[in-house]
Design an enzyme around this catalytic site. Structure first.
Site, PDB file in Angstrom:
ATOM      1  N   ASP A 147      -3.430  -2.794  -5.198  1.00  0.00           N
ATOM      2  CA  ASP A 147      -2.341  -3.736  -4.904  1.00  0.00           C
ATOM      3  C   ASP A 147      -1.479  -3.974  -6.142  1.00  0.00           C
ATOM      4  OD1 ASP A 147      -2.940  -4.193  -2.208  1.00  0.00           O
ATOM      5  OD2 ASP A 147      -4.145  -5.976  -2.620  1.00  0.00           O
TER       6      ASP A 147
ATOM      7  N   HIS B 243       0.829  -1.213   0.000  1.00  0.00           N
ATOM      8  CA  HIS B 243       0.000   0.000   0.000  1.00  0.00           C
ATOM      9  C   HIS B 243       0.862   1.263   0.000  1.00  0.00           C
ATOM     10  CE1 HIS B 243      -3.359  -2.642   1.929  1.00  0.00           C
ATOM     11  NE2 HIS B 243      -3.088  -2.976   0.682  1.00  0.00           N
TER      12      HIS B 243
ATOM     13  N   HIS C 276      -0.402 -11.179  -4.889  1.00  0.00           N
ATOM     14  CA  HIS C 276       0.905 -10.509  -4.882  1.00  0.00           C
ATOM     15  C   HIS C 276       1.995 -11.327  -5.570  1.00  0.00           C
ATOM     16  CE1 HIS C 276      -0.761  -7.398  -2.415  1.00  0.00           C
ATOM     17  NE2 HIS C 276      -1.218  -8.282  -1.571  1.00  0.00           N
TER      18      HIS C 276
HETATM   19 ZN   LIG Z   1      -3.889  -4.565  -0.384  1.00  0.00          ZN
END
Ligand SMILES: [Zn+2]
Length: 294
Positions: free
Chosen positions: A245, A79, A268
């Site tokens: 993200d 973030h 991620h």
């Molecule tokens: Zn996030």
């Protein structure tokens, strides 16, 4: 497309809170940095060298992005990276006195506001950019999870699209978000989208000792009937957060991207894999040029 100037902030900016994972109180400070410095994290609570925000330093983690360098790790950096990338701030030293940044309201708006208030300055040095000439895909149809990075017209900038689909039983409905990434659009449409988690996942994390200070007011917790003790800021807030993200993770490439990135159910790890594939694809394109020049 003319190259943009590298940018930094005009003064230091501070954000405080507690980390969602560890619960540790933390003071995070964004510092101006010279051209070509890039983004780096420095932990002041231990003997840390600056940890460059580059994909080669990504540490394997579930559901978050962590960076590890010379034995020191900083957790949950996505973030912070998104706020910097969304506002097109290329050079910044981020110091923090704990293992992870403050979780705040689960979005990156407080980071973005602190950076915006500090003032953003051009540094008069061109920002390196990578134009996507050949499509790459991380993940696959079989995995039901992928990221496509695709070429667009030369002047088209950088667009990110995200689609999430957790199936008909999930309290989170299938949804998509797509935006051209500019500082104005990032502030208006993306930065405030909060992270989300299922009630069952919270229980699992707490049983491992994580997330003890987090309440339903700090982020979006979904139970069987929807968001618990909180209200969505937009119907597609979850898709916008996943897009946020992506912006943070893709910044680990360390240069501007020109093209379109379209993600389906990615997390991620797959975002980082996309960065690695783009680097390999770009290096392969440059190789014949380098051979001709030699
Ligand atoms: Zn996030």
């Amino acid at each position: 497309m003319t190259p943009r100037s590298q940018r930094t902030i005009s003064r230091a900016a501070e954000v405080t809170g507690f980390g969602f994972l560890t619960g540790a109180d933390v003071r995070l400070t964004f510092h101006p940095a010279a051209a070509n410095h890039g983004i780096a994290f420095l932990r002041t609570d231990c003997d840390s060298a600056p940890i460059p925000a580059r994909v080669e330093h990504v540490a394997p983690r579930q559901r978050r992005t962590a960076l590890s360098y010379r034995g020191v790790t900083v957790e949950l950096v996505e973030h912070v990276l998104a706020a910097l990338a969304g506002l097109q701030i290329h050079n910044c030293l981020v110091t923090l006195n704990a293992p992870e940044p403050p979780g705040l309201d689960g979005s990156c708006r407080p980071f973005a506001e602190a950076l915006w208030d500090a003032g953003i300055v051009d540094q008069g040095v061109p920002r390196e950019a990578m134009t996507i000439h050949h499509a790459v895909r991380a993940g696959s149809l079989e995995q039901r999870q992928w990221v496509d990075a695709m070429p667009v017209g030369a002047d088209a900038g950088f667009t990110v699209e995200y689609t999430l689909d957790y199936g008909p039983q999930s309290p989170i409905q299938r949804q998509s978000a797509r935006y051209l990434v500019t500082p104005e659009i990032f502030l208006r449409e993306i930065c405030w989208a909060r992270t989300f988690i299922l009630e069952s996942e919270v229980a699992a994390l707490r049983s491992q000792g994580y997330g003890q200070r987090v309440t339903a007011g700090d982020l979006l917790i979904f139970g069987a009937r929807g968001v618990i003790d909180n209200a969505l800021r937009a119907d597609d807030e979850c898709a916008r957060h996943k897009l946020l993200d992506c912006i943070g993770d893709l910044a680990l490439i360390g240069c501007d991207l020109r093209g379109t990135v379209s993600a389906f159910r990615s997390g991620h790890q797959l975002n980082a894999e996309t960065v690695r594939q783009l680097q390999q694809s770009h290096a392969a394109q440059l190789a014949p040029v380098a051979r001709r020049a030699a």
